[in-house]
Design a protein around this motif. Structure first.
Motif, short mmCIF file in Angstrom:
data_model
loop_
_atom_site.label_atom_id
_atom_site.label_comp_id
_atom_site.label_asym_id
_atom_site.label_seq_id
_atom_site.Cartn_x
_atom_site.Cartn_y
_atom_site.Cartn_z
N ALA A 1 111.54 14.26 20.89
CA ALA A 1 112.67 15.15 21.22
C ALA A 1 112.18 16.34 22.03
CB ALA A 1 113.38 15.60 19.96
N ASN A 2 111.07 16.93 21.62
CA ASN A 2 110.50 18.06 22.37
C ASN A 2 110.14 17.66 23.79
OD1 ASN A 2 110.73 19.84 20.21
ND2 ASN A 2 108.65 19.51 19.50
N ALA A 3 109.54 16.47 23.94
CA ALA A 3 109.16 15.98 25.27
C ALA A 3 110.39 15.75 26.13
CB ALA A 3 108.34 14.69 25.14
N LEU A 4 111.43 15.18 25.54
CA LEU A 4 112.67 14.92 26.27
C LEU A 4 113.28 16.23 26.79
CD1 LEU A 4 115.07 13.28 27.24
CD2 LEU A 4 115.90 13.24 24.88
N ILE A 5 113.35 17.21 25.93
CA ILE A 5 113.92 18.51 26.34
C ILE A 5 113.06 19.14 27.44
CG2 ILE A 5 114.37 20.86 25.54
CD1 ILE A 5 115.30 19.49 22.86
N ARG A 6 111.77 18.99 27.34
CA ARG A 6 110.89 19.55 28.38
C ARG A 6 111.11 18.84 29.71
NH1 ARG A 6 104.48 20.90 28.47
NH2 ARG A 6 104.54 21.73 30.57
N VAL A 7 111.24 17.51 29.68
CA VAL A 7 111.51 16.76 30.92
C VAL A 7 112.81 17.24 31.56
CG1 VAL A 7 112.17 14.48 31.82
CG2 VAL A 7 110.19 14.69 30.31
N LEU A 8 113.84 17.38 30.75
CA LEU A 8 115.13 17.85 31.27
C LEU A 8 115.01 19.24 31.88
CD1 LEU A 8 117.37 16.56 28.35
CD2 LEU A 8 117.29 15.64 30.69
N GLU B 1 112.26 20.71 33.03
CA GLU B 1 111.41 20.65 34.22
C GLU B 1 112.17 20.09 35.42
OE1 GLU B 1 108.22 21.71 34.80
OE2 GLU B 1 108.23 22.63 32.81
N ARG B 2 113.13 19.22 35.15
CA ARG B 2 113.95 18.65 36.23
C ARG B 2 115.08 19.59 36.63
NH1 ARG B 2 116.59 13.88 35.94
NH2 ARG B 2 116.46 13.94 38.19
N GLY B 3 115.18 20.73 35.96
CA GLY B 3 116.20 21.72 36.30
C GLY B 3 117.57 21.40 35.74
N ASN C 1 115.20 5.53 24.92
CA ASN C 1 116.26 5.27 25.88
C ASN C 1 116.62 6.55 26.62
OD1 ASN C 1 119.26 5.22 26.61
ND2 ASN C 1 118.84 3.05 26.26
N TRP C 2 116.81 7.64 25.88
CA TRP C 2 117.16 8.92 26.49
C TRP C 2 116.06 9.42 27.41
CZ3 TRP C 2 119.29 11.75 21.54
CH2 TRP C 2 120.55 11.24 21.23
N ILE C 3 114.82 9.24 27.01
CA ILE C 3 113.70 9.69 27.87
C ILE C 3 113.72 8.92 29.18
CG2 ILE C 3 111.18 9.68 28.11
CD1 ILE C 3 111.06 10.37 25.07
N GLY C 4 113.95 7.61 29.11
CA GLY C 4 114.04 6.82 30.34
C GLY C 4 115.17 7.29 31.23
N LYS C 5 116.32 7.57 30.64
CA LYS C 5 117.47 8.06 31.41
C LYS C 5 117.20 9.45 31.99
CE LYS C 5 121.31 5.70 29.10
NZ LYS C 5 122.55 5.94 28.32
N ALA C 6 116.46 10.27 31.27
CA ALA C 6 116.19 11.66 31.71
C ALA C 6 115.40 11.70 33.01
CB ALA C 6 115.44 12.43 30.63
N LEU C 7 114.65 10.65 33.29
CA LEU C 7 113.85 10.63 34.51
C LEU C 7 114.71 10.52 35.76
CD1 LEU C 7 111.01 8.27 33.25
CD2 LEU C 7 110.96 10.78 33.43
N LYS C 8 115.95 9.98 35.61
CA LYS C 8 116.80 9.77 36.78
C LYS C 8 118.15 10.47 36.69
CE LYS C 8 115.62 5.20 36.22
NZ LYS C 8 115.99 3.81 36.21
N ALA C 9 118.49 11.00 35.55
CA ALA C 9 119.83 11.55 35.32
C ALA C 9 120.10 12.76 36.21
CB ALA C 9 119.98 11.95 33.86
#
Length: 87
Positions: A31-38, A40-42, A64-72
Motif C-alpha cells: 500500500a505504501n509503495a502504491l501511494i508513492r507511485v501515485l 511520483e506520477r503526480g 492489480n492496483w499497482i499495475g493500474k497505477a503505472l498507466k492510470a
C-alpha cells in the motif's frame, strides 16, 4: 529454560499469528509503495482513496492496483472494475 523462536514456530497458533502479522506487514508495504507511485506520477490521492488503499489487505487486489497505477490518468481508475468480455 528459554524457548527458542524455532520452538515457538512449532506451536500452530503461534505460527498462524506470526504468518498473519507477516502478511499484514507485506500488504502495508505494498500500500505504501502504491501511494508513492501515485504521488511520483503526480496523481492526487484523496484521503478517501488513501484510506481505501491502506485498509486493503488482499495481495491480489493491491498487485492489480499497482499495475493500474503505472498507466492510470487518475486514482479513480484503480478502483474501476474491468467489465467481462472487455479487452
Amino acid at each position: 529454560m528459554p524457548v527458542t523462536f524455532e520452538q515457538l514456530m512449532e506451536v500452530p497458533y503461534v505460527r498462524r499469528y506470526i504468518e498473519l502479522g507477516a502478511a499484514l506487514a507485506e500488504a502495508r508495504g505494498m500500500a505504501n509503495a502504491l501511494i508513492r507511485v501515485l504521488n511520483e506520477r503526480g496523481l492526487s490521492v484523496s484521503p478517501e482513496a488513501e484510506e481505501r488503499i491502506r485498509s486493503c489487505t488482499d495481495h491480489e487486489t493491491l498487485e492489480n492496483w499497482i499495475g493500474k497505477a503505472l498507466k492510470a490518468d487518475s486514482v479513480d481508475e484503480l478502483f474501476e472494475e474491468v467489465e467481462e468480455g472487455a479487452a
